[in-house]
Design a protein around this motif. Structure first.
Motif, PDB file in Angstrom:
ATOM      1  N   UNK A   1       0.849  -1.185   0.000  1.00  0.00           N
ATOM      2  CA  UNK A   1       0.000   0.000   0.000  1.00  0.00           C
ATOM      3  C   UNK A   1       0.888   1.240   0.000  1.00  0.00           C
ATOM      4  N   UNK A   2       1.318   1.675   1.185  1.00  0.00           N
ATOM      5  CA  UNK A   2       2.172   2.855   1.282  1.00  0.00           C
ATOM      6  C   UNK A   2       3.437   2.710   0.424  1.00  0.00           C
ATOM      7  N   UNK A   3       4.031   1.518   0.462  1.00  0.00           N
ATOM      8  CA  UNK A   3       5.286   1.321  -0.266  1.00  0.00           C
ATOM      9  C   UNK A   3       5.099   1.510  -1.767  1.00  0.00           C
ATOM     10  N   UNK A   4       3.910   1.169  -2.291  1.00  0.00           N
ATOM     11  CA  UNK A   4       3.670   1.333  -3.728  1.00  0.00           C
ATOM     12  C   UNK A   4       3.596   2.813  -4.089  1.00  0.00           C
ATOM     13  N   UNK A   5       3.033   3.621  -3.194  1.00  0.00           N
ATOM     14  CA  UNK A   5       2.934   5.064  -3.459  1.00  0.00           C
ATOM     15  C   UNK A   5       4.321   5.708  -3.380  1.00  0.00           C
ATOM     16  N   UNK A   6       5.089   5.322  -2.360  1.00  0.00           N
ATOM     17  CA  UNK A   6       6.413   5.919  -2.165  1.00  0.00           C
ATOM     18  C   UNK A   6       7.398   5.462  -3.240  1.00  0.00           C
ATOM     19  N   UNK A   7       7.213   4.209  -3.699  1.00  0.00           N
ATOM     20  CA  UNK A   7       8.182   3.606  -4.617  1.00  0.00           C
ATOM     21  C   UNK A   7       7.405   2.798  -5.667  1.00  0.00           C
ATOM     22  N   UNK A   8       6.777   3.497  -6.633  1.00  0.00           N
ATOM     23  CA  UNK A   8       5.907   2.788  -7.584  1.00  0.00           C
ATOM     24  C   UNK A   8       6.629   1.679  -8.372  1.00  0.00           C
ATOM     25  N   UNK A   9       7.952   1.803  -8.510  1.00  0.00           N
ATOM     26  CA  UNK A   9       8.715   0.764  -9.213  1.00  0.00           C
ATOM     27  C   UNK A   9       8.657  -0.578  -8.500  1.00  0.00           C
ATOM     28  N   UNK A  10       8.335  -0.552  -7.216  1.00  0.00           N
ATOM     29  CA  UNK A  10       8.248  -1.797  -6.439  1.00  0.00           C
ATOM     30  C   UNK A  10       7.216  -2.762  -7.031  1.00  0.00           C
ATOM     31  N   UNK A  11       6.123  -2.197  -7.573  1.00  0.00           N
ATOM     32  CA  UNK A  11       5.051  -3.052  -8.108  1.00  0.00           C
ATOM     33  C   UNK A  11       5.618  -3.923  -9.232  1.00  0.00           C
TER      34      UNK A  11
END
Lengths: 250, 206
Positions: A103-113
């Motif tokens: 959730x938060x991590x996807x917003x902060x680091x969209x490349x993670x997806x």
């Protein structure tokens, strides 16, 4: 033909299932292992486990809990909370999860997806989108609903699909815990913006709400309060949706 | 003893756990000798056909599974494990599979979103209703099984197709020939129906 999914959700903090209203005023709802096994036996189509405390210190405790819940489950199991890297996700999957929710991590680091999709396949990657209505806009919220972002929930969901997300878990914070029904306008807007499955969450209070979310385009319905506090059982929910003409498991 | 083949792919623990939950003795092994001596063998798996087929070849596990199959002992493939029972997959056309089943593996040709993920209804074929291990699944309403895949069996002889699912196209999702059984879906994630299939396999004497 795919069955529509009914998904109980365990929000877990400090080793207990909890349930709040608008993400606050948490109330105890039992032991995660017992609750998970109960829902499996009642015929849940999937189980979601969200570590809502997700503090760095509690990480290994959570992994242990995930593995004990997984031991008693024979349905797909999604785990979220505090996953920030491919390595975090790998640990959760090895502990027995089938999918990870970020959730938060996807917003902060969209490349993670994309990195998660490349490492584990997009079917493994659920992105949770917490949305709150602010001045006529559906605003994506992060850090457990505490911080607003400048993202619009519908646009963000479409972006997530492009980036390789396998599923969107869409929670209306305004409806969370209120038992007043899902945010159908939001559900419908997101479901028409993506081809990946959208799971509606936040607000289910009665069986009609589940059917309304499916009618709005959700592929599955996530609920906590109505199942935890035994207002409705999963067999009742299945029978009801079936009577409304939705394909559900027997 | 049922041996689950550990050939370096994911999703093995849940299969071991589900078989254990049905009350049968089961062990996970990466050792071709242990696999070769098994009373029955399960090959699960989630991953890429190429890497998996290469692992099977390099480790000797592929030959061990072939040996078990040739001796008439029951063999079950799950998801990628089933796909590896065919000789060829579109996912890696140059890398041969084990060739235990006739047919091949192809990618979905539907406009629907791929991968196909979720609980799909599995309809029996006449062969499925007669099959000693599968028939019990199909006594009531058609069961739903949990699927996660982008490729599926194709061109399987009609007599070997035991159950089909429909996702933009009808495809074989439960197949079997002689002592070989294969599920494109995940019985270990399909609750009662899945556990019933695993139990039936563990008791099956083809």
């Amino acid at each position: 033909m795919l069955a529509r999914r009914i998904i109980p959700c365990l929000d877990v903090a400090n080793g207990r299932v909890v349930k709040g209203i608008h993400f606050e005023s948490l109330r105890d709802a039992g032991d995660p292992v017992e609750q998970g096994a109960h829902y499996d036996a009642e015929g849940a189509d999937e189980l979601v486990f969200l570590d809502i405390a997700a503090s760095y210190e509690s990480r290994s405790t959570t992994l242990d809990m995930v593995s004990r819940v997984a031991d008693r489950l024979f349905i797909p199991f999604t785990v979220g909370g505090g996953i920030r890297t491919v390595e975090d996700a790998g640990r959760v999957l090895r502990a027995g999860a089938d999918k990870v929710a970020i959730n938060t991590a996807a917003v902060r680091d969209p490349g993670l997806v994309r990195r998660l999709a490349d490492s584990f396949g997009s079917q493994c990657v659920v992105v949770a989108v917490d949305s709150r209505r602010v001045e006529g806009r559906d605003v994506v919220m992060v850090t457990g609903g505490r911080e607003p972002t400048d993202r619009d929930a519908v646009e963000w969901a479409a972006d997530l699909e492009e980036r390789g997300a396998g599923e969107v878990l869409l929670t209306s914070m305004d409806r969370d815990g209120t038992l007043s029904g899902y945010d159908l306008a939001l559900t419908s807007a997101v479901a028409s913006a993506v081809r990946i499955p959208v799971i509606a969450s936040g607000g289910a209070g009665k069986l009609e709400d589940l059917a309304d979310a499916l009618a709005a385009g959700a592929h599955g319905v996530l609920a906590a309060s109505i199942f935890h506090f035994r207002g409705s059982s999963l067999p009742e929910a299945r029978a009801y949706l079936k009577s409304r003409g939705y394909p559900v498991r027997p | 003893m049922i041996v689950v083949v550990d050939y370096g792919v994911n999703n093995l623990a849940s299969v071991v756990r589900a078989l254990g939950a049905t009350g049968h003795e089961v062990t996970l092994s990466p050792d071709p000798e242990v696999v070769g001596r098994a009373s029955r063998v399960v090959m699960p798996g989630v991953g890429h056909f190429k890497q998996a087929a290469e692992n099977l070849g390099r480790s000797g596990l592929g030959d061990a599974v072939r040996e078990v199959s040739a001796s008439g002992r029951p063999v079950l493939g799950i998801c990628l494990g089933l796909q590896l029972f065919f000789a060829r997959s579109e996912e890696a056309p140059d890398v041969p599979g084990l060739g235990l089943l006739a047919g091949e593996v192809v990618k979905f040709r539907t406009d629907l979103h791929v991968p196909h993920v979720g609980w799909a209804r599995v309809d029996p074929t006449p062969a499925g209703k007669r099959h000693a291990a599968a028939a019990a699944l199909f006594e009531g309403e058609p069961p739903f099984f949990y699927h996660v895949h982008s490729y599926h069996p194709d061109a399987v002889p009609e007599a070997d197709v035991l159950g089909t699912a429909d996702y933009g196209e009808v495809f074989p999702t439960l197949v079997g020939h002689g002592n070989v059984l294969g599920a494109q879906f995940h019985p270990e994630k399909s609750q009662k129906a899945g556990l019933a299939l695993l139990d039936a396999f563990a008791r099956w004497n083809p």
